[in-house]
Write a protein that holds these residues in place. Structure first.
Motif, PDB file in Angstrom:
ATOM      1  N   ALA A  14       0.797  -1.108  -0.158  1.00  0.00           N
ATOM      2  CA  ALA A  14       0.237   0.112   0.231  1.00  0.00           C
ATOM      3  C   ALA A  14       0.886   1.078   0.539  1.00  0.00           C
ATOM      4  O   ALA A  14       2.068   1.346   0.988  1.00  0.00           O
ATOM      5  N   LEU A  64      -4.214   4.634   4.835  1.00  0.00           N
ATOM      6  CA  LEU A  64      -4.408   3.483   4.299  1.00  0.00           C
ATOM      7  C   LEU A  64      -3.745   2.370   4.544  1.00  0.00           C
ATOM      8  O   LEU A  64      -4.438   1.233   5.058  1.00  0.00           O
ATOM      9  N   ALA A  88      -9.589  -2.965   3.717  1.00  0.00           N
ATOM     10  CA  ALA A  88      -8.077  -1.810   3.315  1.00  0.00           C
ATOM     11  C   ALA A  88      -9.466  -0.592   3.037  1.00  0.00           C
ATOM     12  O   ALA A  88      -9.116   0.650   3.479  1.00  0.00           O
ATOM     13  N   GLY A  89     -11.341  -0.274   2.662  1.00  0.00           N
ATOM     14  CA  GLY A  89     -11.903   0.705   3.071  1.00  0.00           C
ATOM     15  C   GLY A  89     -12.830   0.631   4.254  1.00  0.00           C
ATOM     16  O   GLY A  89     -12.166   0.078   5.300  1.00  0.00           O
ATOM     17  N   ALA A 104      -9.429   4.073   0.120  1.00  0.00           N
ATOM     18  CA  ALA A 104      -8.668   3.046  -0.267  1.00  0.00           C
ATOM     19  C   ALA A 104      -9.127   2.130  -2.295  1.00  0.00           C
ATOM     20  O   ALA A 104      -8.179   1.820  -2.753  1.00  0.00           O
ATOM     21  N   GLU A 153      -6.821   2.090  -5.126  1.00  0.00           N
ATOM     22  CA  GLU A 153      -6.369   0.518  -5.914  1.00  0.00           C
ATOM     23  C   GLU A 153      -7.012   0.118  -6.950  1.00  0.00           C
ATOM     24  O   GLU A 153      -5.948  -0.290  -7.783  1.00  0.00           O
TER      25      GLU A 153
END
Length: 158
Positions: free
Chosen positions: A47, A55, A74-75, A83, A87
């Protein structure tokens, strides 16, 4: 961003689990946990880190159904709202200037460049910086083999 990976044949695994009982369920849960943590680890490693580091710091894993189900986030919830944009990248849009001004001040030494960056994003969008999906594919490929091996060990003990 919530990414859900599906494994074909889960119905066969569930049927096998019911035959193997608690020991089989634990063996599967151990492999689910191991794989989810590997995905989380690699997603954090890949990341990108901005000004806050939010993040990377907020990538996390939640388990349910006795450890048989894992979700790597991730969000939101538990992660950050941008996120998916990181991505997948974005189409051109005019983003909020304040976070970009903070980034520009810390990284470039001039917060006024935040507006310039926002204008560039409005013209070009942002490029994708995949971190979660590649981590998923790296580890899910071996998951089925490790799961079968775990099941074979349980069957061998019976």
């Amino acid at each position: 961003m919530r990414f859900t990976g599906r494994i074909d044949g889960a119905d066969r695994v569930a049927a096998e689990l019911s035959r193997l009982g608690e020991v089989g369920a634990k063996a599967v849960a151990d492999e689910v946990r191991r794989t989810a943590h590997l995905i989380e680890r690699d997603a954090k490693r890949e990341a990108p880190v901005g000004v806050s580091g939010d993040l990377r710091r907020r990538i996390n894993t939640e388990f349910s159904d006795g450890g048989l189900v894992a979700e790597v986030h991730a969000g939101l919830p538990g992660g950050v709202g941008y996120a998916a944009a990181v991505e997948l990248g974005t189409k051109p849009h005019f983003p909020p200037v304040a976070p970009l001004a903070l980034w520009a001040k810390r990284v470039l030494g001039d917060e006024r460049l935040g507006f310039v960056i926002a204008r560039a994003i409005a013209e070009r969008g942002t490029r994708a910086q995949p971190f979660l999906v590649p981590a998923y594919w790296t580890h899910i490929r071996d998951f089925a083999a490790r799961l079968r091996s775990a099941m074979d060990r349980v069957i061998g003990r019976r």
